[in-house]
Design a protein around this motif. Structure first.
Motif, short mmCIF file in Angstrom:
data_model
loop_
_atom_site.label_atom_id
_atom_site.label_comp_id
_atom_site.label_asym_id
_atom_site.label_seq_id
_atom_site.Cartn_x
_atom_site.Cartn_y
_atom_site.Cartn_z
N ILE A 156 0.79 -1.19 0.15
CA ILE A 156 0.15 0.07 0.12
C ILE A 156 0.90 1.35 0.02
O ILE A 156 0.48 2.16 -0.88
N VAL A 157 2.04 1.27 1.07
CA VAL A 157 2.87 2.50 0.84
C VAL A 157 3.61 2.68 -0.44
O VAL A 157 3.38 3.78 -0.73
N ARG A 158 4.05 1.53 -0.71
CA ARG A 158 4.88 1.78 -2.42
C ARG A 158 3.92 2.49 -3.35
O ARG A 158 4.25 3.46 -3.96
N LEU A 159 2.53 1.69 -3.49
CA LEU A 159 1.68 2.29 -4.61
C LEU A 159 1.34 3.64 -4.32
O LEU A 159 1.15 4.41 -5.11
N ARG A 160 0.91 3.89 -3.01
CA ARG A 160 0.57 5.17 -2.64
C ARG A 160 1.61 6.16 -2.98
O ARG A 160 1.24 7.45 -3.56
N LYS A 161 2.86 5.98 -2.71
CA LYS A 161 3.98 6.90 -2.76
C LYS A 161 4.40 7.00 -4.29
O LYS A 161 4.61 8.14 -4.78
N GLU A 162 4.15 5.90 -5.12
CA GLU A 162 4.31 6.07 -6.59
C GLU A 162 3.42 7.16 -7.21
O GLU A 162 3.77 7.50 -8.19
N LYS A 163 2.07 7.17 -6.56
CA LYS A 163 1.20 8.04 -7.15
C LYS A 163 1.21 9.45 -6.36
O LYS A 163 0.59 10.34 -6.67
N SER A 221 -1.03 11.55 -0.52
CA SER A 221 -1.05 11.07 0.97
C SER A 221 -1.87 10.13 1.27
O SER A 221 -2.65 9.55 0.60
N GLN A 222 -1.74 9.85 2.65
CA GLN A 222 -2.81 8.92 3.22
C GLN A 222 -4.17 9.45 3.12
O GLN A 222 -5.02 8.67 2.89
N GLU A 223 -4.40 10.85 3.12
CA GLU A 223 -5.59 11.38 3.10
C GLU A 223 -6.16 11.32 1.60
O GLU A 223 -7.55 10.87 1.62
N GLU A 224 -5.38 11.60 0.82
CA GLU A 224 -5.76 11.27 -0.67
C GLU A 224 -6.42 9.90 -0.83
O GLU A 224 -7.38 9.53 -1.59
N LEU A 225 -5.64 8.91 -0.38
CA LEU A 225 -5.74 7.41 -0.55
C LEU A 225 -7.13 7.21 0.18
O LEU A 225 -8.02 6.43 -0.36
N ALA A 226 -7.33 7.43 1.32
CA ALA A 226 -8.54 7.43 2.14
C ALA A 226 -9.58 8.04 1.43
O ALA A 226 -10.82 7.13 1.37
N ASP A 227 -9.59 9.02 0.98
CA ASP A 227 -10.87 9.77 0.19
C ASP A 227 -11.07 8.85 -1.11
O ASP A 227 -12.52 8.58 -1.18
N ARG A 228 -10.06 8.63 -1.90
CA ARG A 228 -10.47 7.82 -2.92
C ARG A 228 -11.01 6.49 -2.72
O ARG A 228 -11.69 5.96 -3.42
N ALA A 229 -10.52 5.63 -1.51
CA ALA A 229 -11.11 4.24 -1.20
C ALA A 229 -12.47 4.69 -0.32
O ALA A 229 -13.04 3.53 -0.06
#
Length: 67
Positions: free
Chosen positions: A11-18, A21-29
């Motif tokens: 998760i961290v690797r894919l999130r950082k590749e994009k 932030s954790q907030e951005e991922l959380a919003d999208r999920a």
């Protein structure tokens, strides 16, 4: 490495590749930022439904997060 650690690392690797932030991922999920943080720190045990939401937000297959 146990399955939770593998999930967190992916998760961290894919999130950082994009460059998300954790907030951005959380919003999208559709999840809370603190939940994403807890999953990344191996504090929470997400259900398969939550793993699927995170995978969908990251644009990958669920299995990719676990491999």
């Amino acid at each position: 490495m146990d399955i939770r650690q593998r999930l967190a690392v992916n998760i961290v690797r894919l999130r950082k590749e994009k460059s998300w932030s954790q907030e951005e991922l959380a919003d999208r999920a559709g999840l809370h930022r603190t939940y994403i943080s807890a999953v990344e720190r191996c504090v929470r045990n997400p259900t398969i439904t939550v793993v699927a939401k995170i995978a969908g937000a990251l644009g990958v297959e669920t299995g990719e997060l676990l491999s």
